[in-house]
Design a protein around this motif. Structure first.
Motif, PDB file in Angstrom:
ATOM      1  N   UNK A 127      12.337  24.639  32.690  1.00  0.00           N
ATOM      2  CA  UNK A 127      12.411  23.218  33.043  1.00  0.00           C
ATOM      3  C   UNK A 127      11.118  22.709  33.672  1.00  0.00           C
ATOM      4  N   UNK A 128      10.456  23.546  34.424  1.00  0.00           N
ATOM      5  CA  UNK A 128       9.213  23.156  35.113  1.00  0.00           C
ATOM      6  C   UNK A 128       8.019  23.802  34.423  1.00  0.00           C
ATOM      7  N   UNK A 129       6.886  23.103  34.443  1.00  0.00           N
ATOM      8  CA  UNK A 129       5.651  23.641  33.895  1.00  0.00           C
ATOM      9  C   UNK A 129       4.515  23.385  34.872  1.00  0.00           C
ATOM     10  N   UNK A 130       3.826  24.434  35.261  1.00  0.00           N
ATOM     11  CA  UNK A 130       2.672  24.308  36.143  1.00  0.00           C
ATOM     12  C   UNK A 130       1.400  24.348  35.309  1.00  0.00           C
ATOM     13  N   UNK A 131       0.429  23.552  35.707  1.00  0.00           N
ATOM     14  CA  UNK A 131      -0.853  23.539  34.999  1.00  0.00           C
ATOM     15  C   UNK A 131      -1.957  23.237  36.013  1.00  0.00           C
ATOM     16  N   UNK A 132      -3.180  23.387  35.560  1.00  0.00           N
ATOM     17  CA  UNK A 132      -4.311  23.125  36.448  1.00  0.00           C
ATOM     18  C   UNK A 132      -5.449  22.501  35.670  1.00  0.00           C
ATOM     19  N   UNK A 133      -6.240  21.716  36.370  1.00  0.00           N
ATOM     20  CA  UNK A 133      -7.430  21.096  35.802  1.00  0.00           C
ATOM     21  C   UNK A 133      -8.581  21.476  36.722  1.00  0.00           C
ATOM     22  N   UNK A 134      -9.343  22.471  36.312  1.00  0.00           N
ATOM     23  CA  UNK A 134     -10.409  22.966  37.182  1.00  0.00           C
ATOM     24  C   UNK A 134     -11.498  21.916  37.402  1.00  0.00           C
ATOM     25  N   UNK A 135     -11.781  21.129  36.402  1.00  0.00           N
ATOM     26  CA  UNK A 135     -12.839  20.125  36.543  1.00  0.00           C
ATOM     27  C   UNK A 135     -12.487  19.109  37.624  1.00  0.00           C
ATOM     28  N   UNK A 136     -11.207  18.762  37.717  1.00  0.00           N
ATOM     29  CA  UNK A 136     -10.766  17.797  38.727  1.00  0.00           C
ATOM     30  C   UNK A 136     -10.251  18.469  39.989  1.00  0.00           C
ATOM     31  N   UNK A 137     -10.165  19.784  39.955  1.00  0.00           N
ATOM     32  CA  UNK A 137      -9.621  20.535  41.103  1.00  0.00           C
ATOM     33  C   UNK A 137      -8.212  20.059  41.425  1.00  0.00           C
ATOM     34  N   UNK A 138      -7.392  19.995  40.370  1.00  0.00           N
ATOM     35  CA  UNK A 138      -6.021  19.524  40.494  1.00  0.00           C
ATOM     36  C   UNK A 138      -5.052  20.590  39.983  1.00  0.00           C
ATOM     37  N   UNK A 139      -3.868  20.601  40.569  1.00  0.00           N
ATOM     38  CA  UNK A 139      -2.774  21.445  40.100  1.00  0.00           C
ATOM     39  C   UNK A 139      -1.571  20.530  39.896  1.00  0.00           C
ATOM     40  N   UNK A 140      -0.860  20.704  38.791  1.00  0.00           N
ATOM     41  CA  UNK A 140       0.254  19.824  38.450  1.00  0.00           C
ATOM     42  C   UNK A 140       1.545  20.617  38.313  1.00  0.00           C
ATOM     43  N   UNK A 141       2.661  19.913  38.499  1.00  0.00           N
ATOM     44  CA  UNK A 141       3.971  20.496  38.224  1.00  0.00           C
ATOM     45  C   UNK A 141       4.786  19.457  37.470  1.00  0.00           C
TER      46      UNK A 141
END
Length: 126
Positions: free
Chosen positions: A69-83
């Protein structure tokens, strides 16, 4: 070290979706990129627990209660982590935080997720 800044929480009906964001405020890329990150949840009166993690190589792991149901991701260029949270259930409400897997940063304010149920029909006979 600065606290992560979480956002994106809100109130949603059961079955709905939310996307949480975490900004590693003030962190430079050479520090952010090698870190493994996690999203944690803390319900009222309960201990904070890890629900999803992502490694520096983007390998992911999930708690059984959120897997699929949940997916974690990251954007290294923006230094962001998402859920990305889909198919939210009434048992998911909590304050959600992000931190490194080693919990090496000060905890941020978190972001509140509230899920309300479908309701139930009440009929009063005449």
């Amino acid at each position: 070290q600065r606290r992560p800044v979480e956002s994106g929480g809100g109130m949603v009906q059961a079955g709905g979706s939310l996307r949480l964001s975490c900004q590693a405020s003030g962190m430079i890329s050479s520090t952010f990129n090698p870190l493994d990150w996690g999203w944690y949840s803390q319900a009222p009166g309960k201990v904070r627990k890890l629900v999803a993690s992502i490694s520096s190589t983007r390998s992911t792991n999930y708690a059984e209660s959120v897997r699929g149901r949940f997916t974690i991701s990251r954007d290294n260029a923006r230094k962001m982590v998402y859920l990305q949270m889909n198919s939210l259930k009434p048992e998911d409400p909590a304050v959600y935080f992000c931190n490194t897997l080693k919990e090496s940063l000060p905890w941020g304010q978190g972001t509140q997720v509230t899920v309300w149920g479908q309701g139930t029909q009440v009929t009063v006979p005449s």
